[in-house]
Design an enzyme around this catalytic site. Structure first.
Site, short mmCIF file in Angstrom:
data_model
loop_
_atom_site.label_atom_id
_atom_site.label_comp_id
_atom_site.label_asym_id
_atom_site.label_seq_id
_atom_site.Cartn_x
_atom_site.Cartn_y
_atom_site.Cartn_z
N GLU A 78 0.85 -1.19 0.00
CA GLU A 78 0.00 0.00 0.00
C GLU A 78 0.89 1.24 0.00
OE1 GLU A 78 -2.35 -0.51 3.52
OE2 GLU A 78 -0.77 0.20 4.85
N HIS A 91 -4.18 3.06 7.58
CA HIS A 91 -3.03 2.59 8.35
C HIS A 91 -2.11 3.74 8.70
CE1 HIS A 91 -3.34 -1.83 6.85
NE2 HIS A 91 -4.13 -1.59 7.86
#
Length: 302
Positions: free
Chosen positions: A213, A251
């Site tokens: 990511e 995150h």
């Protein structure tokens, strides 16, 4: 075979007596995991019944290991106490510590990781803020649903928990040797590279799927490692192509600064290393399916 976790693994749960620990211990036992006890200093000596099985609660990880031969701990301890719980597992010398807890302060994660390095301890840490690790049909340490896939010959390593589940479901007919959610915090234990190296050495893994990511440079470093060290076919996906620059997305580690850490930069690095990168999770799964069809199976394989 599998990596890091198999049918011989003996698992303890730090935080077994809490609501999350009990809920997921129940699911882990139902999926075939060998859970041999729990740890809670305030409830040492008590016994709890999970899935008709009586599990002893020990005062420390070291006591649990001595009494049961445990070599894996799954940690569901709340963020405030998580650092001490992980350090306790490290000091006891457990082989694998799977830190599920979300919201651990970065300086606490840095502290227990530095402690592991400084003491030269061989404890492998997965997480924090991760769904854990599953070797389908053998063992499940964490919160990954065991019923969404089957055993097979794909190895999966992912920063994202939900994308771990989606990829396992998309490829459920082929199955997985091991799937690992490494977590998306800025400081984690086991990395993409650690998992890639282990899958490369695992005779029961034919194709590797790597999910990254935005944020940081872990995927770029993994791409360089793949280029120089991985002979097995690798499929990749990078979450965050539409993320606005400078914003943390979900995150704590997923933040982009300038051109560094963008999904496009990571995709380019992976493709340069020979990785087939999908534009969506479904396209990524299709790439993996195609590569599995092209990969010769060893004699006696699935």
């Amino acid at each position: 075979m599998a990596i890091f976790l198999n049918s011989d693994s003996k698992v303890i749960v730090q935080g077994l007596t809490g609501s999350e620990g009990m809920k997921h211990a129940t699911k882990m036992l139902a999926s075939g995991t060998t859970i041999v006890g729990g740890v809670n200093a305030r409830k040492a000596g008590q016994s709890v019944t999970v899935n008709d099985r009586d599990l002893t609660v020990y005062g420390t990880v070291a006591e649990a290991m001595t009494a049961t031969g445990a070599d894996v701990s799954v940690i569901f301890v709340p963020p405030t106490f998580a650092k001490d719980a992980v350090i306790e597992a490290i000091d006891a010398g457990i082989g694998l510590a799977v830190v599920i807890t979300e919201g651990i302060p970065v300086h606490d994660a840095a502290a227990f990781w530095a402690h592991a390095v400084a003491t030269g301890n061989t404890t492998r840490i997965i997480g924090p803020n991760c769904p854990g690790i599953i070797s389908p049909g053998q063992s499940n340490a964490g919160i990954i649903p065991a019923d969404i896939t089957d055993t097979g010959r794909i190895g999966l390593v992912s920063k994202s928990g939900t994308l771990t589940y989606q990829m396992m479901y998309e490829l459920r007919d082929i199955g997985f040797s091991t799937a690992i959610g490494i977590g998306g915090d800025p400081i984690i234990g086991t990395t993409h590279i650690d998992a890639l190296a282990a899958f490369e050495d695992d005779p029961d893994t034919d194709v590797i799927v790597m999910i990254g990511e935005i944020g940081g440079d872990a995927e770029e470093r993994a791409a360089d490692y793949i280029h120089h060290h991985i002979s097995k076919p690798v499929v990749g996906y990078v979450a965050g192509f539409t993320a606005p620059e400078g914003k943390t997305m979900g995150h704590a580690g997923a933040i982009v600064s300038g051109s560094s850490g963008t999904a496009h930069a990571k995709k380019q690095a992976l493709e340069t290393a020979g990785v087939k990168v999908g534009k969506t999770p479904t396209e990524t799964a299709e790439h993996a399916r195609e590569l599995m069809a092209e990969t010769p199976r060893p004699h006696g394989g699935h």
